[in-house]
Motif scaffolding. Sequence first.
Motif, PDB file in Angstrom:
ATOM      1  N   ASP A  38       0.786  -1.254   0.179  1.00  0.00           N
ATOM      2  CA  ASP A  38       0.092  -0.043   0.214  1.00  0.00           C
ATOM      3  C   ASP A  38       0.758   1.233   0.076  1.00  0.00           C
ATOM      4  O   ASP A  38       0.482   2.193   0.585  1.00  0.00           O
ATOM      5  N   ALA A  39       1.936   1.343  -0.862  1.00  0.00           N
ATOM      6  CA  ALA A  39       2.852   2.419  -0.870  1.00  0.00           C
ATOM      7  C   ALA A  39       2.310   3.669  -1.609  1.00  0.00           C
ATOM      8  O   ALA A  39       3.333   4.688  -1.555  1.00  0.00           O
ATOM      9  N   GLU A  40       1.362   3.723  -2.232  1.00  0.00           N
ATOM     10  CA  GLU A  40       1.207   4.803  -3.174  1.00  0.00           C
ATOM     11  C   GLU A  40       1.094   6.152  -2.316  1.00  0.00           C
ATOM     12  O   GLU A  40       1.543   7.197  -2.708  1.00  0.00           O
ATOM     13  N   GLU A  41       0.682   6.271  -1.081  1.00  0.00           N
ATOM     14  CA  GLU A  41       0.452   7.214  -0.222  1.00  0.00           C
ATOM     15  C   GLU A  41       1.888   7.856   0.342  1.00  0.00           C
ATOM     16  O   GLU A  41       2.152   8.592   0.748  1.00  0.00           O
ATOM     17  N   LEU A  42       2.850   6.747   0.259  1.00  0.00           N
ATOM     18  CA  LEU A  42       4.227   6.943   0.557  1.00  0.00           C
ATOM     19  C   LEU A  42       5.214   7.965  -0.528  1.00  0.00           C
ATOM     20  O   LEU A  42       6.179   8.541  -0.405  1.00  0.00           O
ATOM     21  N   LEU A  43       4.711   8.020  -1.853  1.00  0.00           N
ATOM     22  CA  LEU A  43       5.309   8.359  -2.923  1.00  0.00           C
ATOM     23  C   LEU A  43       5.895   9.881  -2.713  1.00  0.00           C
ATOM     24  O   LEU A  43       6.718  10.177  -3.166  1.00  0.00           O
ATOM     25  N   ASP A  44       5.220  10.707  -1.953  1.00  0.00           N
ATOM     26  CA  ASP A  44       5.325  12.093  -1.699  1.00  0.00           C
ATOM     27  C   ASP A  44       5.760  12.276  -0.295  1.00  0.00           C
ATOM     28  O   ASP A  44       5.861  13.655  -0.245  1.00  0.00           O
ATOM     29  N   ASP A  45       6.215  11.499   0.250  1.00  0.00           N
ATOM     30  CA  ASP A  45       6.792  11.602   1.782  1.00  0.00           C
ATOM     31  C   ASP A  45       8.117  11.465   1.733  1.00  0.00           C
ATOM     32  O   ASP A  45       8.815  10.458   1.428  1.00  0.00           O
ATOM     33  N   PRO A  46       8.976  12.697   1.933  1.00  0.00           N
ATOM     34  CA  PRO A  46      10.466  12.556   1.679  1.00  0.00           C
ATOM     35  C   PRO A  46      11.039  11.600   2.920  1.00  0.00           C
ATOM     36  O   PRO A  46      12.165  11.279   2.680  1.00  0.00           O
ATOM     37  N   THR A  47      10.432  11.217   3.929  1.00  0.00           N
ATOM     38  CA  THR A  47      11.115  10.401   4.940  1.00  0.00           C
ATOM     39  C   THR A  47      10.991   9.109   4.436  1.00  0.00           C
ATOM     40  O   THR A  47      11.580   8.131   4.911  1.00  0.00           O
ATOM     41  N   TRP A  48      10.024   8.564   3.363  1.00  0.00           N
ATOM     42  CA  TRP A  48      10.120   7.269   2.684  1.00  0.00           C
ATOM     43  C   TRP A  48      10.683   7.429   1.385  1.00  0.00           C
ATOM     44  O   TRP A  48      11.334   6.235   1.069  1.00  0.00           O
ATOM     45  N   VAL A  49      10.432   8.425   0.527  1.00  0.00           N
ATOM     46  CA  VAL A  49      11.302   8.325  -1.005  1.00  0.00           C
ATOM     47  C   VAL A  49      12.027   9.681  -1.197  1.00  0.00           C
ATOM     48  O   VAL A  49      11.382  10.736  -0.856  1.00  0.00           O
ATOM     49  N   GLU A  50      13.173   9.369  -1.615  1.00  0.00           N
ATOM     50  CA  GLU A  50      13.737  10.431  -2.225  1.00  0.00           C
ATOM     51  C   GLU A  50      13.913  10.536  -3.440  1.00  0.00           C
ATOM     52  O   GLU A  50      14.167   9.151  -4.342  1.00  0.00           O
ATOM     53  N   TRP A  51      13.537  11.430  -4.265  1.00  0.00           N
ATOM     54  CA  TRP A  51      13.453  11.555  -5.796  1.00  0.00           C
ATOM     55  C   TRP A  51      14.630  12.064  -6.241  1.00  0.00           C
ATOM     56  O   TRP A  51      14.938  13.285  -5.807  1.00  0.00           O
ATOM     57  N   GLY A  52      15.639  11.684  -6.810  1.00  0.00           N
ATOM     58  CA  GLY A  52      16.910  12.101  -7.282  1.00  0.00           C
ATOM     59  C   GLY A  52      16.949  12.763  -8.687  1.00  0.00           C
ATOM     60  O   GLY A  52      16.527  12.127  -9.631  1.00  0.00           O
ATOM     61  N   GLY A  53      17.432  14.078  -8.571  1.00  0.00           N
ATOM     62  CA  GLY A  53      17.519  14.940 -10.011  1.00  0.00           C
ATOM     63  C   GLY A  53      16.234  14.809 -10.647  1.00  0.00           C
ATOM     64  O   GLY A  53      15.301  13.860 -11.020  1.00  0.00           O
ATOM     65  N   GLY A  54      15.852  15.915 -11.116  1.00  0.00           N
ATOM     66  CA  GLY A  54      14.254  16.158 -11.809  1.00  0.00           C
ATOM     67  C   GLY A  54      13.331  16.161 -10.761  1.00  0.00           C
ATOM     68  O   GLY A  54      13.456  16.023  -9.477  1.00  0.00           O
ATOM     69  N   ARG A  55      12.196  16.199 -11.272  1.00  0.00           N
ATOM     70  CA  ARG A  55      10.912  16.558 -10.500  1.00  0.00           C
ATOM     71  C   ARG A  55      10.453  14.947 -10.450  1.00  0.00           C
ATOM     72  O   ARG A  55      10.793  14.064 -11.077  1.00  0.00           O
ATOM     73  N   ALA A  56       9.772  14.965  -8.993  1.00  0.00           N
ATOM     74  CA  ALA A  56       9.125  13.515  -8.950  1.00  0.00           C
ATOM     75  C   ALA A  56       7.937  13.320  -9.843  1.00  0.00           C
ATOM     76  O   ALA A  56       7.430  14.255 -10.478  1.00  0.00           O
ATOM     77  N   HIS A  57       7.806  12.032  -9.933  1.00  0.00           N
ATOM     78  CA  HIS A  57       6.863  11.475 -10.961  1.00  0.00           C
ATOM     79  C   HIS A  57       7.074  11.472 -12.497  1.00  0.00           C
ATOM     80  O   HIS A  57       6.398  11.353 -13.400  1.00  0.00           O
ATOM     81  N   GLU A  58       8.150  12.084 -12.873  1.00  0.00           N
ATOM     82  CA  GLU A  58       8.647  12.160 -13.862  1.00  0.00           C
ATOM     83  C   GLU A  58       9.794  11.029 -14.430  1.00  0.00           C
ATOM     84  O   GLU A  58      10.652  10.819 -13.285  1.00  0.00           O
ATOM     85  N   TYR A  59       9.638  10.543 -15.851  1.00  0.00           N
ATOM     86  CA  TYR A  59      10.446   9.242 -15.783  1.00  0.00           C
ATOM     87  C   TYR A  59      11.286   9.163 -17.366  1.00  0.00           C
ATOM     88  O   TYR A  59      11.995   8.463 -17.608  1.00  0.00           O
ATOM     89  N   LYS A  60      10.893  10.595 -18.060  1.00  0.00           N
ATOM     90  CA  LYS A  60      11.692  10.790 -19.110  1.00  0.00           C
ATOM     91  C   LYS A  60      11.953  12.322 -19.235  1.00  0.00           C
ATOM     92  O   LYS A  60      11.245  13.143 -18.658  1.00  0.00           O
TER      93      LYS A  60
END
Length: 74
Positions: free
Chosen positions: A46-68
């Motif tokens: 049930d990790a969907e709610e964790l994607l924007d929580d910086p204590t759980w997920v670190e998005w490196g370089g670029g914006r979160a949720h971008e893949y190209k």
Amino acid sequence: MRGAPIVVHRISATVGRRVTVRDQIMGLAHSDRDLLEFLRQAGLPDAEELLDDPTWVEWGGGRAHEYKPDDPPG
């Protein structure tokens, strides 16, 4: 203090982002759907709610949720 246990690394030259969970490589995500599948495989069904929580997920370089590089913001 350690960083977030989930790291979504910078966008690769071939498109997509490498995903690591607790320093274990899970694979190359091309979308949030891929990312959520990797997290399910890592025991976080049930990790969907964790994607924007910086204590759980670190998005490196670029914006979160971008893949190209040409993904529009938001």
